[in-house]
Design a protein around this motif. Structure first.
Motif, PDB file in Angstrom:
ATOM      1  N   GLY A  78       0.815  -1.209   0.000  1.00 31.39           N
ATOM      2  CA  GLY A  78       0.000   0.000   0.000  1.00 31.39           C
ATOM      3  C   GLY A  78       0.843   1.251   0.000  1.00 31.39           C
ATOM      4  O   GLY A  78       2.044   1.227  -0.251  1.00 31.39           O
ATOM      5  N   LYS A  79       0.175   2.368   0.305  1.00 26.83           N
ATOM      6  CA  LYS A  79       0.791   3.690   0.282  1.00 26.83           C
ATOM      7  C   LYS A  79       0.685   4.320   1.668  1.00 26.83           C
ATOM      8  O   LYS A  79      -0.370   4.282   2.292  1.00 26.83           O
ATOM      9  N   ILE A  80       1.783   4.898   2.131  1.00 27.11           N
ATOM     10  CA  ILE A  80       1.780   5.568   3.437  1.00 27.11           C
ATOM     11  C   ILE A  80       1.040   6.901   3.288  1.00 27.11           C
ATOM     12  O   ILE A  80       1.459   7.765   2.519  1.00 27.11           O
ATOM     13  N   LEU A  81      -0.065   7.045   4.006  1.00 26.77           N
ATOM     14  CA  LEU A  81      -0.844   8.283   3.944  1.00 26.77           C
ATOM     15  C   LEU A  81      -0.450   9.276   5.028  1.00 26.77           C
ATOM     16  O   LEU A  81      -0.438  10.482   4.793  1.00 26.77           O
ATOM     17  N   GLN A  82      -0.138   8.758   6.220  1.00 27.77           N
ATOM     18  CA  GLN A  82       0.118   9.663   7.343  1.00 27.77           C
ATOM     19  C   GLN A  82       0.995   8.974   8.386  1.00 27.77           C
ATOM     20  O   GLN A  82       0.802   7.796   8.673  1.00 27.77           O
ATOM     21  N   LEU A  83       1.959   9.715   8.918  1.00 29.81           N
ATOM     22  CA  LEU A  83       2.763   9.235  10.044  1.00 29.81           C
ATOM     23  C   LEU A  83       2.215   9.897  11.297  1.00 29.81           C
ATOM     24  O   LEU A  83       2.067  11.114  11.349  1.00 29.81           O
ATOM     25  N   LYS A  84       1.922   9.100  12.310  1.00 24.63           N
ATOM     26  CA  LYS A  84       1.359   9.623  13.559  1.00 24.63           C
ATOM     27  C   LYS A  84       2.430   9.798  14.628  1.00 24.63           C
ATOM     28  O   LYS A  84       2.139  10.356  15.677  1.00 24.63           O
ATOM     29  N   VAL A  85       3.651   9.292  14.376  1.00 27.15           N
ATOM     30  CA  VAL A  85       4.745   9.384  15.346  1.00 27.15           C
ATOM     31  C   VAL A  85       6.005   9.868  14.635  1.00 27.15           C
ATOM     32  O   VAL A  85       6.076   9.875  13.410  1.00 27.15           O
ATOM     33  N   LYS A  86       6.994  10.258  15.434  1.00 29.75           N
ATOM     34  CA  LYS A  86       8.314  10.599  14.887  1.00 29.75           C
ATOM     35  C   LYS A  86       9.371   9.868  15.707  1.00 29.75           C
ATOM     36  O   LYS A  86       9.081   9.349  16.783  1.00 29.75           O
ATOM     37  N   ASP A  95      -0.885   1.617  20.254  1.00 28.33           N
ATOM     38  CA  ASP A  95      -0.957   2.998  19.765  1.00 28.33           C
ATOM     39  C   ASP A  95      -0.880   3.017  18.239  1.00 28.33           C
ATOM     40  O   ASP A  95      -0.171   2.219  17.626  1.00 28.33           O
ATOM     41  N   ILE A  96      -1.595   3.956  17.620  1.00 26.00           N
ATOM     42  CA  ILE A  96      -1.567   4.100  16.164  1.00 26.00           C
ATOM     43  C   ILE A  96      -0.252   4.770  15.764  1.00 26.00           C
ATOM     44  O   ILE A  96       0.091   5.836  16.275  1.00 26.00           O
ATOM     45  N   LEU A  97       0.481   4.127  14.843  1.00 19.53           N
ATOM     46  CA  LEU A  97       1.776   4.632  14.390  1.00 19.53           C
ATOM     47  C   LEU A  97       1.675   5.359  13.054  1.00 19.53           C
ATOM     48  O   LEU A  97       2.318   6.381  12.844  1.00 19.53           O
ATOM     49  N   LEU A  98       0.884   4.796  12.140  1.00 23.12           N
ATOM     50  CA  LEU A  98       0.748   5.400  10.818  1.00 23.12           C
ATOM     51  C   LEU A  98      -0.508   4.887  10.148  1.00 23.12           C
ATOM     52  O   LEU A  98      -1.135   3.943  10.616  1.00 23.12           O
ATOM     53  N   ILE A  99      -0.863   5.537   9.041  1.00 23.90           N
ATOM     54  CA  ILE A  99      -2.019   5.132   8.249  1.00 23.90           C
ATOM     55  C   ILE A  99      -1.501   4.631   6.908  1.00 23.90           C
ATOM     56  O   ILE A  99      -0.760   5.327   6.218  1.00 23.90           O
ATOM     57  N   LEU A 100      -1.906   3.411   6.552  1.00 25.44           N
ATOM     58  CA  LEU A 100      -1.509   2.769   5.305  1.00 25.44           C
ATOM     59  C   LEU A 100      -2.753   2.596   4.439  1.00 25.44           C
ATOM     60  O   LEU A 100      -3.733   1.993   4.875  1.00 25.44           O
ATOM     61  N   GLU A 101      -2.714   3.135   3.227  1.00 29.09           N
ATOM     62  CA  GLU A 101      -3.836   2.955   2.303  1.00 29.09           C
ATOM     63  C   GLU A 101      -3.572   1.728   1.450  1.00 29.09           C
ATOM     64  O   GLU A 101      -2.516   1.605   0.828  1.00 29.09           O
ATOM     65  N   ALA A 102      -4.530   0.815   1.457  1.00 26.00           N
ATOM     66  CA  ALA A 102      -4.439  -0.391   0.639  1.00 26.00           C
ATOM     67  C   ALA A 102      -5.822  -0.679   0.071  1.00 26.00           C
ATOM     68  O   ALA A 102      -6.792  -0.707   0.822  1.00 26.00           O
ATOM     69  N   MET A 103      -5.917  -0.841  -1.222  1.00 28.64           N
ATOM     70  CA  MET A 103      -7.190  -1.119  -1.897  1.00 28.64           C
ATOM     71  C   MET A 103      -8.252  -0.085  -1.527  1.00 28.64           C
ATOM     72  O   MET A 103      -9.386  -0.428  -1.206  1.00 28.64           O
ATOM     73  N   LYS A 104      -7.867   1.180  -1.531  1.00 25.56           N
ATOM     74  CA  LYS A 104      -8.776   2.307  -1.254  1.00 25.56           C
ATOM     75  C   LYS A 104      -9.297   2.328   0.181  1.00 25.56           C
ATOM     76  O   LYS A 104     -10.243   3.020   0.494  1.00 25.56           O
ATOM     77  N   MET A 105      -8.656   1.560   1.072  1.00 29.65           N
ATOM     78  CA  MET A 105      -9.053   1.542   2.472  1.00 29.65           C
ATOM     79  C   MET A 105      -7.911   2.092   3.315  1.00 29.65           C
ATOM     80  O   MET A 105      -6.750   1.809   3.034  1.00 29.65           O
ATOM     81  N   GLU A 106      -8.249   2.880   4.324  1.00 29.46           N
ATOM     82  CA  GLU A 106      -7.235   3.386   5.245  1.00 29.46           C
ATOM     83  C   GLU A 106      -7.100   2.413   6.405  1.00 29.46           C
ATOM     84  O   GLU A 106      -8.085   2.085   7.063  1.00 29.46           O
ATOM     85  N   ASN A 107      -5.878   1.931   6.622  1.00 34.89           N
ATOM     86  CA  ASN A 107      -5.608   0.949   7.668  1.00 34.89           C
ATOM     87  C   ASN A 107      -4.694   1.552   8.725  1.00 34.89           C
ATOM     88  O   ASN A 107      -3.636   2.086   8.390  1.00 34.89           O
ATOM     89  N   GLU A 108      -5.113   1.461   9.977  1.00 31.70           N
ATOM     90  CA  GLU A 108      -4.282   1.949  11.074  1.00 31.70           C
ATOM     91  C   GLU A 108      -3.250   0.883  11.416  1.00 31.70           C
ATOM     92  O   GLU A 108      -3.601  -0.261  11.699  1.00 31.70           O
ATOM     93  N   ILE A 109      -1.982   1.254  11.371  1.00 30.50           N
ATOM     94  CA  ILE A 109      -0.911   0.336  11.760  1.00 30.50           C
ATOM     95  C   ILE A 109      -0.546   0.698  13.194  1.00 30.50           C
ATOM     96  O   ILE A 109      -0.213   1.849  13.488  1.00 30.50           O
ATOM     97  N   VAL A 110      -0.639  -0.288  14.093  1.00 34.59           N
ATOM     98  CA  VAL A 110      -0.455  -0.032  15.523  1.00 34.59           C
ATOM     99  C   VAL A 110       0.836  -0.650  16.040  1.00 34.59           C
ATOM    100  O   VAL A 110       1.391  -1.568  15.436  1.00 34.59           O
TER     101      VAL A 110
END
Length: 138
Positions: A78-86, A95-110
């Motif tokens: 997928g594609k990295i949409l947002q980083l929630k941490v540094k 805790d949510i670390l980043l948002i990964l878009e895959a198949m038009k869905m936003e997935n929270e990576i924890v």
């Protein structure tokens, strides 16, 4: 020949599908307005052309130096949409670390462990494959 109904722009049309040979299928439109027939034929031609061209090679990713800690890997491409941490941030398991878009869905990576973010290996808009190490928690 097999008959199917398809819906285009809210209107239902009947089509016939004929097996030509191997895995290829040929489609014939039984009843549809000329604007739809042209649209379907145009898409069919572009799909055949796309199938004949070879895909562009994907660029090789730069190697990432190993860092001790708990790796967080991409569960799917997928594609990295947002980083929630540094780097340096303290995180707890779940805790949510980043948002990964895959198949038009936003997935929270924890976070799979508690600790500090030691390294982030991706940036916003990066494309990742299944198993790529996104970040390391130590």
């Amino acid at each position: 020949m097999r008959k199917f109904q398809i819906k285009v722009d809210g209107k239902v049309y009947e089509v016939e599908i004929e097996e030509v040979g191997g895995n290829e299928l040929s489609a014939g439109i039984i009843s549809a307005p000329e604007s739809v027939v042209g649209k379907v034929e145009e898409e069919s031609v572009s799909q055949k052309a796309a199938a004949k061209t070879s895909p562009a090679p994907t660029p090789a990713k730069a190697p990432v130096a190993a860092v001790a800690g708990e790796e967080v890997a991409a569960p799917m491409p997928g594609k990295i949409l947002q980083l929630k941490v540094k780097e340096g941030d303290s995180v707890n398991e779940g805790d949510i670390l980043l948002i990964l878009e895959a198949m038009k869905m936003e997935n929270e990576i924890v976070a799979n462990a508690s600790g500090n973010v030691k390294r982030i290996n991706v940036a916003v808009n990066d494309m990742v494959d299944t198993g790529d190490v996104l970040l390391v928690i130590g």
